[in-house]
Motif scaffolding. Structure first.
Motif, PDB file in Angstrom:
ATOM      1  N   GLU A   1     -14.404 -12.218   4.313  1.00 41.51           N
ATOM      2  CA  GLU A   1     -14.166 -10.817   4.669  1.00 41.51           C
ATOM      3  C   GLU A   1     -12.719 -10.736   5.111  1.00 41.51           C
ATOM      4  O   GLU A   1     -12.357 -11.275   6.159  1.00 41.51           O
ATOM      5  CB  GLU A   1     -15.128 -10.341   5.753  1.00 41.51           C
ATOM      6  CG  GLU A   1     -14.988  -8.864   6.039  1.00 41.51           C
ATOM      7  CD  GLU A   1     -16.172  -8.293   6.821  1.00 41.51           C
ATOM      8  OE1 GLU A   1     -16.050  -7.150   7.289  1.00 41.51           O
ATOM      9  OE2 GLU A   1     -17.193  -8.991   6.951  1.00 41.51           O
ATOM     10  N   LEU A   2     -11.897 -10.088   4.316  1.00 36.01           N
ATOM     11  CA  LEU A   2     -10.452 -10.173   4.457  1.00 36.01           C
ATOM     12  C   LEU A   2      -9.843  -8.826   4.807  1.00 36.01           C
ATOM     13  O   LEU A   2     -10.160  -7.806   4.192  1.00 36.01           O
ATOM     14  CB  LEU A   2      -9.820 -10.655   3.145  1.00 36.01           C
ATOM     15  CG  LEU A   2     -10.373 -11.946   2.536  1.00 36.01           C
ATOM     16  CD1 LEU A   2      -9.817 -12.148   1.141  1.00 36.01           C
ATOM     17  CD2 LEU A   2     -10.035 -13.130   3.433  1.00 36.01           C
ATOM     18  N   THR A   3      -8.985  -8.822   5.809  1.00 37.69           N
ATOM     19  CA  THR A   3      -8.041  -7.744   6.057  1.00 37.69           C
ATOM     20  C   THR A   3      -6.669  -8.388   6.200  1.00 37.69           C
ATOM     21  O   THR A   3      -6.534  -9.618   6.148  1.00 37.69           O
ATOM     22  CB  THR A   3      -8.369  -6.948   7.328  1.00 37.69           C
ATOM     23  OG1 THR A   3      -8.050  -7.743   8.486  1.00 37.69           O
ATOM     24  CG2 THR A   3      -9.842  -6.557   7.368  1.00 37.69           C
ATOM     25  N   GLN A   4      -5.656  -7.591   6.409  1.00 40.20           N
ATOM     26  CA  GLN A   4      -4.327  -8.182   6.590  1.00 40.20           C
ATOM     27  C   GLN A   4      -4.123  -8.750   7.980  1.00 40.20           C
ATOM     28  O   GLN A   4      -3.030  -9.244   8.284  1.00 40.20           O
ATOM     29  CB  GLN A   4      -3.250  -7.165   6.228  1.00 40.20           C
ATOM     30  CG  GLN A   4      -3.143  -6.957   4.726  1.00 40.20           C
ATOM     31  CD  GLN A   4      -1.976  -6.076   4.340  1.00 40.20           C
ATOM     32  OE1 GLN A   4      -2.023  -4.863   4.540  1.00 40.20           O
ATOM     33  NE2 GLN A   4      -0.927  -6.679   3.819  1.00 40.20           N
ATOM     34  N   ASP A   5      -5.153  -8.734   8.781  1.00 40.61           N
ATOM     35  CA  ASP A   5      -5.126  -9.476  10.043  1.00 40.61           C
ATOM     36  C   ASP A   5      -5.921 -10.773   9.957  1.00 40.61           C
ATOM     37  O   ASP A   5      -6.002 -11.522  10.925  1.00 40.61           O
ATOM     38  CB  ASP A   5      -5.687  -8.619  11.187  1.00 40.61           C
ATOM     39  CG  ASP A   5      -4.632  -7.715  11.811  1.00 40.61           C
ATOM     40  OD1 ASP A   5      -3.446  -7.860  11.450  1.00 40.61           O
ATOM     41  OD2 ASP A   5      -5.000  -6.850  12.629  1.00 40.61           O
ATOM     42  N   SER A   6      -6.511 -11.084   8.782  1.00 44.00           N
ATOM     43  CA  SER A   6      -7.301 -12.300   8.624  1.00 44.00           C
ATOM     44  C   SER A   6      -6.400 -13.517   8.471  1.00 44.00           C
ATOM     45  O   SER A   6      -5.258 -13.421   7.989  1.00 44.00           O
ATOM     46  CB  SER A   6      -8.206 -12.189   7.397  1.00 44.00           C
ATOM     47  OG  SER A   6      -9.103 -11.115   7.518  1.00 44.00           O
ATOM     48  N   GLU A   7      -6.929 -14.666   8.842  1.00 44.80           N
ATOM     49  CA  GLU A   7      -6.193 -15.919   8.707  1.00 44.80           C
ATOM     50  C   GLU A   7      -5.741 -16.122   7.259  1.00 44.80           C
ATOM     51  O   GLU A   7      -6.527 -16.003   6.320  1.00 44.80           O
ATOM     52  CB  GLU A   7      -7.081 -17.085   9.127  1.00 44.80           C
ATOM     53  CG  GLU A   7      -6.429 -18.448   8.961  1.00 44.80           C
ATOM     54  CD  GLU A   7      -7.396 -19.590   9.192  1.00 44.80           C
ATOM     55  OE1 GLU A   7      -6.988 -20.755   9.001  1.00 44.80           O
ATOM     56  OE2 GLU A   7      -8.569 -19.314   9.536  1.00 44.80           O
ATOM     57  N   GLY A   8      -4.462 -16.392   7.086  1.00 38.79           N
ATOM     58  CA  GLY A   8      -3.925 -16.716   5.776  1.00 38.79           C
ATOM     59  C   GLY A   8      -3.585 -15.532   4.898  1.00 38.79           C
ATOM     60  O   GLY A   8      -3.056 -15.723   3.793  1.00 38.79           O
ATOM     61  N   VAL A   9      -3.885 -14.314   5.348  1.00 44.74           N
ATOM     62  CA  VAL A   9      -3.566 -13.117   4.550  1.00 44.74           C
ATOM     63  C   VAL A   9      -2.221 -12.573   5.007  1.00 44.74           C
ATOM     64  O   VAL A   9      -2.054 -12.248   6.183  1.00 44.74           O
ATOM     65  CB  VAL A   9      -4.651 -12.041   4.696  1.00 44.74           C
ATOM     66  CG1 VAL A   9      -4.301 -10.824   3.840  1.00 44.74           C
ATOM     67  CG2 VAL A   9      -6.008 -12.595   4.290  1.00 44.74           C
ATOM     68  N   PRO A  10      -1.257 -12.460   4.103  1.00 43.84           N
ATOM     69  CA  PRO A  10       0.063 -11.967   4.512  1.00 43.84           C
ATOM     70  C   PRO A  10       0.011 -10.513   4.973  1.00 43.84           C
ATOM     71  O   PRO A  10      -0.843  -9.734   4.552  1.00 43.84           O
ATOM     72  CB  PRO A  10       0.899 -12.083   3.229  1.00 43.84           C
ATOM     73  CG  PRO A  10       0.150 -13.019   2.345  1.00 43.84           C
ATOM     74  CD  PRO A  10      -1.300 -12.839   2.688  1.00 43.84           C
TER      75      PRO A  10
ATOM     76  N   THR B   1       1.250  -6.389  -3.642  1.00 47.80           N
ATOM     77  CA  THR B   1       0.094  -7.160  -4.092  1.00 47.80           C
ATOM     78  C   THR B   1       0.056  -8.469  -3.318  1.00 47.80           C
ATOM     79  O   THR B   1       1.099  -8.996  -2.911  1.00 47.80           O
ATOM     80  CB  THR B   1       0.158  -7.479  -5.597  1.00 47.80           C
ATOM     81  OG1 THR B   1       1.322  -8.268  -5.876  1.00 47.80           O
ATOM     82  CG2 THR B   1       0.198  -6.207  -6.425  1.00 47.80           C
ATOM     83  N   VAL B   2      -1.162  -8.979  -3.133  1.00 50.72           N
ATOM     84  CA  VAL B   2      -1.374 -10.269  -2.487  1.00 50.72           C
ATOM     85  C   VAL B   2      -2.189 -11.130  -3.450  1.00 50.72           C
ATOM     86  O   VAL B   2      -3.180 -10.664  -4.021  1.00 50.72           O
ATOM     87  CB  VAL B   2      -2.121 -10.113  -1.153  1.00 50.72           C
ATOM     88  CG1 VAL B   2      -2.534 -11.466  -0.595  1.00 50.72           C
ATOM     89  CG2 VAL B   2      -1.262  -9.354  -0.143  1.00 50.72           C
ATOM     90  N   LEU B   3      -1.775 -12.374  -3.632  1.00 48.80           N
ATOM     91  CA  LEU B   3      -2.507 -13.323  -4.469  1.00 48.80           C
ATOM     92  C   LEU B   3      -2.961 -14.480  -3.595  1.00 48.80           C
ATOM     93  O   LEU B   3      -2.139 -15.189  -3.012  1.00 48.80           O
ATOM     94  CB  LEU B   3      -1.631 -13.833  -5.616  1.00 48.80           C
ATOM     95  CG  LEU B   3      -2.342 -14.740  -6.620  1.00 48.80           C
ATOM     96  CD1 LEU B   3      -3.421 -13.974  -7.373  1.00 48.80           C
ATOM     97  CD2 LEU B   3      -1.350 -15.341  -7.604  1.00 48.80           C
ATOM     98  N   MET B   4      -4.295 -14.671  -3.507  1.00 49.32           N
ATOM     99  CA  MET B   4      -4.872 -15.724  -2.682  1.00 49.32           C
ATOM    100  C   MET B   4      -5.505 -16.774  -3.580  1.00 49.32           C
ATOM    101  O   MET B   4      -6.142 -16.447  -4.591  1.00 49.32           O
ATOM    102  CB  MET B   4      -5.896 -15.140  -1.716  1.00 49.32           C
ATOM    103  CG  MET B   4      -5.305 -14.061  -0.812  1.00 49.32           C
ATOM    104  SD  MET B   4      -6.360 -13.625   0.582  1.00 49.32           S
ATOM    105  CE  MET B   4      -6.277 -15.118   1.581  1.00 49.32           C
ATOM    106  N   ASN B   5      -5.358 -18.035  -3.218  1.00 47.29           N
ATOM    107  CA  ASN B   5      -5.841 -19.148  -4.030  1.00 47.29           C
ATOM    108  C   ASN B   5      -7.347 -19.320  -3.896  1.00 47.29           C
ATOM    109  O   ASN B   5      -7.929 -19.107  -2.833  1.00 47.29           O
ATOM    110  CB  ASN B   5      -5.149 -20.447  -3.620  1.00 47.29           C
ATOM    111  CG  ASN B   5      -3.660 -20.411  -3.860  1.00 47.29           C
ATOM    112  OD1 ASN B   5      -3.199 -19.880  -4.859  1.00 47.29           O
ATOM    113  ND2 ASN B   5      -2.891 -20.987  -2.934  1.00 47.29           N
ATOM    114  N   GLY B   6      -7.982 -19.761  -4.983  1.00 48.32           N
ATOM    115  CA  GLY B   6      -9.365 -20.196  -4.921  1.00 48.32           C
ATOM    116  C   GLY B   6      -9.449 -21.672  -4.569  1.00 48.32           C
ATOM    117  O   GLY B   6      -8.481 -22.425  -4.713  1.00 48.32           O
ATOM    118  N   SER B   7     -10.630 -22.097  -4.111  1.00 47.78           N
ATOM    119  CA  SER B   7     -10.833 -23.504  -3.743  1.00 47.78           C
ATOM    120  C   SER B   7     -12.330 -23.796  -3.787  1.00 47.78           C
ATOM    121  O   SER B   7     -13.152 -22.891  -3.948  1.00 47.78           O
ATOM    122  CB  SER B   7     -10.289 -23.785  -2.337  1.00 47.78           C
ATOM    123  OG  SER B   7     -11.137 -23.210  -1.350  1.00 47.78           O
ATOM    124  N   ALA B   8     -12.694 -25.054  -3.616  1.00 50.91           N
ATOM    125  CA  ALA B   8     -14.098 -25.440  -3.641  1.00 50.91           C
ATOM    126  C   ALA B   8     -14.899 -24.761  -2.537  1.00 50.91           C
ATOM    127  O   ALA B   8     -16.118 -24.596  -2.651  1.00 50.91           O
ATOM    128  CB  ALA B   8     -14.212 -26.961  -3.519  1.00 50.91           C
TER     129      ALA B   8
END
Length: 480
Positions: free
Chosen positions: A323-332, A376-383
């Motif tokens: 659950e992402l906002t721009q206050d979330s960890e790792g979100v610019p 725009t924000v691009l976030m990486n996928g992972s396992a």
């Protein structure tokens, strides 16, 4: 795998996102999803649904740019309106041809076809009845078209305001999902150039709704059949003083969608399906730009919720994958009022590591003191799902990105991760829906093993396609 979001005309003129419909699935890292001319390279399609065509305001047109080893080249294109020879209907004021797009090989001839909605089309005496047209792929690209019949023309208006495609019964024939605001249907394949289709299935919503906001397809349970995700709006009060955005997913079965047991999802305004954690099950990313003042499930500056796929379908409990906002960890960035975080979402493996990366539009982001330029924000996928490291932000102020960050460009009004060079790394294509006061423009960044690179970045608008530079939302409905 892919989504889509579209700024409505009211959003473009007032700067308020009142509705942001979503669409189909994005290109996998290997091989194109859209290949309209069968040359093995991925293509992209989009629309200018509010553009003037032969003097008719907001008639709209759609365009395809064909991919190749060097990327997208506007010189290799097809532009289609309802005044194009072989296309049903005529370009008329406020038809909004191309307001919704979906792609699939609908007639099974090996070429991708493009379905285009024209929700403002008058059909006989039915004002704003709406229409859906399939534009057929061929060795020479898109040409000619066939109307997809509205299954309940007398029951609603604005047929074709949302579209997506998939194989919901797993029979190897592509199906088309289409909506008329609060009335979604699945038209089963195969489709023919004479207008015949398979049977039609109405998709019953879990409760009474006054609009479906987003529609997308993917395979959340990895059974070889497409599932359908949608978001819809319900009124909280009879006097229309409040609303609630909700969502539902319907699993595909051998007989079509199972509408008896819709899986609850978060509400939102944009959708994307794709495999973020590499386990073979598609996740569902839901963007919601609405504030709490406009939607009781909204947030300050917008949010994106990611629902995990599994053998049993989407897993939506108290703890979603993210659950992402721009206050979330790792979100610019920072969570600020009315930024529009989640205005568009898409999923594709841009770096080729086997995990789907998440692209997010932030359509009203300020850059410095310049208001509503967009990002725009691009976030990486992972396992483990959406990675909280390595996220990147791209704006028109980013070094190497063409253009400049100007007020109300709405950069990030649509995003697409699709491989058009056949190198296994999707390009990152971004719409600025209100560039130059509503004309619109596209920017494409090359994909690589390290993610998007600005070296060789390209930008083009309607002039690059031989079209008039006028208000039109060029780049809307980006799909590939």
């Amino acid at each position: 795998m892919r989504k889509r979001t579209l700024l409505l005309a009211t959003a473009l003129t007032t700067g308020l996102l009142t509705a942001l419909p979503g669409a189909a699935t994005a290109a996998p890292a290997t091989g194109p999803t859209a290949d309209f001319n069968g040359d093995g390279y991925g293509d992209i399609a989009f629309a200018a649904p509010y553009a003037r065509v032969d003097g008719q305001g907001m008639a709209g047109y759609v365009a395809v740019v064909y991919g190749g080893a060097t990327g997208l080249d506007p010189a290799k294109r097809t532009v289609v309106s309802q005044n194009t020879a072989g296309v049903p209907g005529a370009a008329e004021a406020e038809d909004a041809f191309g307001e919704a797009l979906a792609l699939a090989d609908l007639n099974g001839d090996g070429y991708t076809d493009l379905a285009a909605g024209s929700p403002g089309e008058d059909v006989g005496d039915d004002v704003d009845g709406g229409s859906v047209t399939v534009l057929w792929g061929s060795a020479s690209g898109l040409k000619n078209g066939t109307t997809v019949k509205d299954p309940a023309a007398s029951a609603h208006d604005n047929w074709g305001n949302l579209l997506t495609a998939g194989d919901f019964d797993g029979d190897g024939k592509a199906d088309l999902a289409a909506s008329a605001y609060a009335d979604p249907y699945v038209i089963r394949g195969g489709f023919t150039t004479t207008g015949t289709t398979g049977v039609v299935q109405r998709v019953a919503l879990p409760e009474t709704s006054y609009s479906v906001d987003a529609l997308a397809a993917g395979d959340t349970d990895n059974d070889g059949r497409s599932d359908l995700a949608l978001t819809y709006r319900v009124r909280l009060n009879e006097d229309d003083t409040g609303s609630w955005s909700k969502g539902a997913a319907y699993l595909g079965t051998a007989t079509g969608l199972d509408t008896s047991l819709p899986r609850p999802l978060n509400g939102g305004t944009s959708l994307a399906l794709g495999d973020i954690d590499g386990d073979g099950y598609d996740e569902i990313a839901i963007g919601n730009v609405l504030s709490k003042e406009n939607d009781h499930s909204g947030s300050l500056g917008g949010k994106v919720v990611v629902i995990r796929g599994s053998e049993g379908g989407p897993v939506n409990g108290d703890a979603p994958m993210a659950e992402l906002t721009q206050d979330s960890e790792g979100v610019p960035g920072a969570d600020e009022a009315d930024d529009g975080f989640g205005s568009a979402v898409d999923i594709g493996d841009i770096d080729g590591d086997g995990y789907g990366d998440l692209a997010i539009g932030v359509v009203f982001e300020d850059v410095g003191t310049t208001e509503d330029t967009g990002a725009t924000v691009l976030m990486n996928g992972s396992a483990s799902g959406v990675s909280r490291t390595g996220a990147r932000t791209f704006t028109q102020a980013t070094a190497g990105v063409p253009g400049s960050a100007e007020a109300m460009d709405y950069f990030g009004s649509d995003v697409l991760l699709a491989d058009v060079t056949e190198d296994g790394h999707p390009e990152f294509t971004i719409t600025a829906g209100f560039e130059d006061e509503g004309i619109g423009a596209l920017t494409t960044l090359r994909g690589s093993a390290t993610g998007p690179v600005t070296d060789g970045a390209r930008s083009f608008g309607p002039g690059s396609f031989g079209q008039a530079r006028s208000y039109g939302a060029f780049g809307a409905g980006l799909i590939g």
